[in-house]
Design an enzyme around this catalytic site. Structure first.
Site, PDB file in Angstrom:
ATOM      1  N   LYS A  19       0.847  -1.194   0.000  1.00 12.92           N
ATOM      2  CA  LYS A  19       0.000   0.000   0.000  1.00 12.92           C
ATOM      3  C   LYS A  19       0.874   1.232   0.000  1.00 12.92           C
ATOM      4  CE  LYS A  19      -4.086   1.886   0.388  1.00 12.92           C
ATOM      5  NZ  LYS A  19      -3.605   2.951  -0.512  1.00 12.92           N
ATOM      6  N   LYS A  61       5.000   2.248   8.734  1.00 12.40           N
ATOM      7  CA  LYS A  61       3.793   2.985   9.103  1.00 12.40           C
ATOM      8  C   LYS A  61       2.596   2.047   9.251  1.00 12.40           C
ATOM      9  CE  LYS A  61       3.402   6.975   7.194  1.00 12.40           C
ATOM     10  NZ  LYS A  61       3.157   8.111   6.277  1.00 12.40           N
ATOM     11  N   LYS A  93       5.314   2.502  -2.859  1.00 10.43           N
ATOM     12  CA  LYS A  93       5.217   3.899  -3.289  1.00 10.43           C
ATOM     13  C   LYS A  93       5.425   3.939  -4.787  1.00 10.43           C
ATOM     14  CE  LYS A  93       4.519   7.896  -1.192  1.00 10.43           C
ATOM     15  NZ  LYS A  93       3.590   8.084  -0.094  1.00 10.43           N
ATOM     16  N   THR A 152      -5.523  12.144   7.580  1.00 16.30           N
ATOM     17  CA  THR A 152      -4.146  12.310   8.038  1.00 16.30           C
ATOM     18  C   THR A 152      -4.067  13.390   9.108  1.00 16.30           C
ATOM     19  OG1 THR A 152      -3.317  11.618   5.878  1.00 16.30           O
ATOM     20  CG2 THR A 152      -1.770  12.718   7.333  1.00 16.30           C
ATOM     21  N   ASN A 157      -3.540  20.123   2.896  1.00 12.44           N
ATOM     22  CA  ASN A 157      -4.582  19.279   3.459  1.00 12.44           C
ATOM     23  C   ASN A 157      -4.276  18.878   4.904  1.00 12.44           C
ATOM     24  OD1 ASN A 157      -6.952  17.649   3.432  1.00 12.44           O
ATOM     25  ND2 ASN A 157      -5.677  15.860   3.090  1.00 12.44           N
ATOM     26  N   SER A 200      -7.452   4.642   4.517  1.00 12.74           N
ATOM     27  CA  SER A 200      -7.323   3.924   3.247  1.00 12.74           C
ATOM     28  C   SER A 200      -7.641   2.447   3.450  1.00 12.74           C
ATOM     29  CB  SER A 200      -5.906   4.075   2.688  1.00 12.74           C
ATOM     30  OG  SER A 200      -5.739   5.326   2.070  1.00 12.74           O
TER      31      SER A 200
END
Length: 435
Positions: A88, A112, A124, A208, A239, A368
């Protein structure tokens, strides 16, 4: 003996000699990884396995531009680890993106996900381009061709992209549609961060920043700091930064400083955050010209005396150069890698409690995961339920990492890496190596 990088390969192994002192995002991550590996007494084989990506893909992306020219872009996808589950991680479009940066970010995603107990590995992706210079149609063609090149990589049970720098909900919609067309069925779970109308989760956009605030409040409680009238500084007003500032403001905190690319803004009495957000929205998402605070430099902003500093902008904002001048009691890393490895020891000596990025900004990947679960079930939750479950998972993760910190008498960052690496290493040993 310290783990050291082999200059002729990407492998890391034990070898006598000094640790590297290069201040780069990847090396900063590796410095922390080496510390945890030594504390856990990882064997060399496991260390090498967890230090290196399981898959790196580089593709050329030919795109017919609006004026008829053919232009070729370069794209990357790195899967660092898939021991805990499907990999992910975000997909960024940026002119300076490169394979080394993508590798570093993919490894961060592994730790994470492990820290917040989400059953994903780390990945990524990136495409080297300037999205500001591309038309919407060019961006769509670029995204769809990149997706077509990654059909054997992406998948709801294999690798799941999400938005990142230079990409958004619409980018994810194009990826989902392209993948679905080739699959001859609608596959909503192949990406997260989609618009809710096509399977996205409510609360994802704010997740986040909400996660940052949840762990920040938990840390303040540990130090006996009330959020009411606490002085807060937020670097970055995108954001993550704007949501963090807004939620701390709603807790009664005095947000005395904020910043974006136009510079910093300071008001000792506290900034009206809803007014700042409204101003930025009406000013092409920029605070330039904002009159609710006095202008200061971004450098001055970081050194303001405050209870909480939330760096939510870019990497390497606090280094050994300015770390001695930091006056915050708590730093909550909203961005990835805002503090270099060389600055960690300075901040620890000053008594600053640092909530590391792999914990503080894990709210995005947590929601997510919620989105992926909802897509797989075909049943969607209310925003209130999403937020409640996010807050619970982030609080639980903070307490787990805090307990590790107390057990080993180490920093929160070191504790986060120890917990994450042990979890992945233990899972790897249970699964074994297929031969």
């Amino acid at each position: 003996m310290p783990y050291k990088k082999d200059t002729y390969s990407t492998l890391y192994y034990k070898e006598p000699g000094p640790k590297l002192d290069k201040e780069s995002p990847f090396e900063s991550m590796m410095e922390r990884f080496r510390f945890a590996a030594e504390l856990l007494k990882l064997d060399d084989g496991t260390f090498q396995y967890l230090s290196n990506p399981v898959k790196q893909v580089t593709v050329s992306i030919p795109v017919e531009m609006d004026d008829g020219r053919l232009e070729v872009f370069e794209g990357y996808r790195v899967i660092h680890d898939n021991v805990l589950g499907p990999s992910k991680g975000g997909l960024r479009f940026a002119p300076d993106v490169n394979i080394d940066e993508v590798k570093a970010l993919a490894s961060w995603m592994t730790w994470k996900c492990a820290v917040v107990n989400v059953p994903f590995g780390g990945a990524k992706g990136g495409v080297r381009c300037n999205p500001r210079e591309l038309s919407p149609r060019e961006l769509e063609r670029l995204t769809r061709r990149f997706t077509a090149s990654m059909l054997e990589v992406f998948g709801p049970d294999e690798d799941i992209p999400a938005p990142d720098m230079g990409t958004n909900e619409h980018t994810m919609a194009w990826i989902m549609d392209t993948y679905s067309m080739h699959s001859r069925k609608t596959v909503t779970a192949v990406v997260t961060g989609k618009p809710p109308i096509i399977g996205g989760s409510l609360g994802r956009r704010e997740a986040t920043g909400r996660g940052v605030v949840t762990v920040t409040l938990a840390a303040m409680s540990k130090l006996g700091i009330s959020p009411v009238n606490a002085k807060v500084v937020v670097q970055g007003f995108g954001n993550v930064g704007s949501v963090s500032a807004k939620l701390m403001y709603e807790q009664g905190a005095r947000v005395i400083g904020v910043s974006d690319v136009s510079g910093g803004y300071f008001n000792a009495e506290g900034i009206d955050i809803p007014a700042a957000i409204e101003y930025a929205a009406q000013n092409r998402f920029s605070l330039e010209g904002f009159t609710g605070a006095a202008p200061i430099s971004n450098e001055e902003l970081l050194e303001l005396e405050c209870d909480v500093l939330i760096p939510a902008a870019k990497e390497d904002q606090i280094s050994r150069v300015n770390a001695p001048n930091i006056k915050a009691k708590i730093i909550s890393e909203g961005a990835n890698g805002p503090i270099t490895a060389n600055a960690d020891a300075i901040l620890e000596e000053k008594g600053v409690l640092v909530i590391p990025d792999i914990l503080a900004n894990a709210g995005g990947v947590t929601v997510s995961y919620f989105e992926w679960v909802q897509d797989r079930q075909g049943y969607f939750w209310t925003e209130e339920r999403v937020n409640r479950r996010l807050n619970r998972m982030m609080r639980n993760a903070f307490q787990l990492i805090f307990d590790v910190k107390e057990e080993y008498n180490i920093t929160l960052r070191q504790a986060a890496y120890v917990y994450a690496i042990k979890k992945v290493a233990d899972t790897l040993k249970l699964r074994g190596i297929y031969a």
